[in-house]
Design a protein around this motif. Sequence first.
Motif, short mmCIF file in Angstrom:
data_model
loop_
_atom_site.label_atom_id
_atom_site.label_comp_id
_atom_site.label_asym_id
_atom_site.label_seq_id
_atom_site.Cartn_x
_atom_site.Cartn_y
_atom_site.Cartn_z
N ARG A 1 5.27 -4.58 8.77
CA ARG A 1 4.05 -5.09 8.13
C ARG A 1 3.23 -3.96 7.48
O ARG A 1 2.02 -3.94 7.54
N HIS A 2 3.91 -3.04 6.85
CA HIS A 2 3.23 -1.91 6.21
C HIS A 2 3.07 -2.10 4.71
O HIS A 2 2.43 -1.30 4.04
N GLN A 3 3.71 -3.14 4.16
CA GLN A 3 3.62 -3.47 2.73
C GLN A 3 4.21 -2.37 1.83
O GLN A 3 3.96 -2.33 0.63
N GLY A 4 4.98 -1.49 2.43
CA GLY A 4 5.64 -0.47 1.63
C GLY A 4 4.81 0.77 1.36
O GLY A 4 5.17 1.58 0.50
N VAL A 5 3.71 0.96 2.09
CA VAL A 5 2.88 2.14 1.85
C VAL A 5 2.24 2.62 3.15
O VAL A 5 1.66 1.85 3.91
N ILE A 6 2.41 3.93 3.42
CA ILE A 6 1.84 4.57 4.61
C ILE A 6 1.18 5.88 4.18
O ILE A 6 1.76 6.64 3.39
#
Length: 246
Positions: A67-72
Motif C-alpha cells: 500500500r505504498h502507491q509506488g513511492v517511498i
Amino acid sequence: MKNKMIFGFHAVTSRLRHEAQSVEEIFVDAERNDGRMKDLIANAKAAGVRVMPVEAGRLDKIVGTRRHQGVIAFASQLALARNLDELLDAIEGPPLLLILDGITDPHNLGACLRVADGVGAHAVIVPKDRAVGLNATAAKVASGAAETVPYITVTNLARTMRELKERGIWLIGTSDDAEKSLYEADFTGPTALVMGSEGEGMRRLTRETCDLLVNIPMFGSVESLNVSVASGVCLYEARRQRGVQA
C-alpha cells in the motif's frame, strides 16, 4: 536525527511541498509512468532530491506492505512535536487541542491527524505508552497532516491534562454514558477535546481529570462511532461555534 520513512503520494508530496530540504531520497516504482508519478518526480528533482527507480517488489519489502502507491521517501524528522509550553505560548486566540488516550490503530491515528489539520486544531497530544505512535502507516493515512499538525507525546497524560487546566484550558471528554450532549457544550473558550481508545474508551484517570463529559447523539442502530469519525464530529462542532474563520 534519525530519518523516517514516508510512503504514499499524499504524504510524500506534502513533505516535498512544505519541507523539501528534509527529504533525503525517494524510491519510486520503475514501472509507473503516469502523470501523477511524473509530476512527483519533477517536483523532487526541482527541489534537488535524488529519485531512484526500483522494482515494485523492493518497495514492498521496504514498507512491509503493497500500500505504498509506488513511492517511498526517507526524510529527517520535523520539529513539530515541540515542548507543550512553547506551543501554547505561541497560540493566538483560544487553543483547540485534541487529546487521544491510547489509540492503537495507526489508521485511526492518521485519520485523527487529518481531521485535526482540516479543522485547524493547534496540536494533537498523545501518551507515550499504550499508543501506536506516529509510524509510516499513520503518516500515509494522514495525507500530509503529520507534517503540519504538531504531534506531542507526553510521558504522563493525566499530569499533562492537569497542567492544561492550570492554563485555563477546559477539558471536554467524550463518553457514551455522559448525561450532556456534545451540542450542549461550550467550545468557544480554550478547549482540549479528549477521545478514548477504540475499544475501551478513556482510562479511568483520564476520564476523572476531564472537566466535562459529553456524548454524541446516536439515532441509528450502532452504539458508537469510530474514534476518528467521532473526533471529526466534535472538532467541527467546536469550529462551528467559533465561526468559520480559523
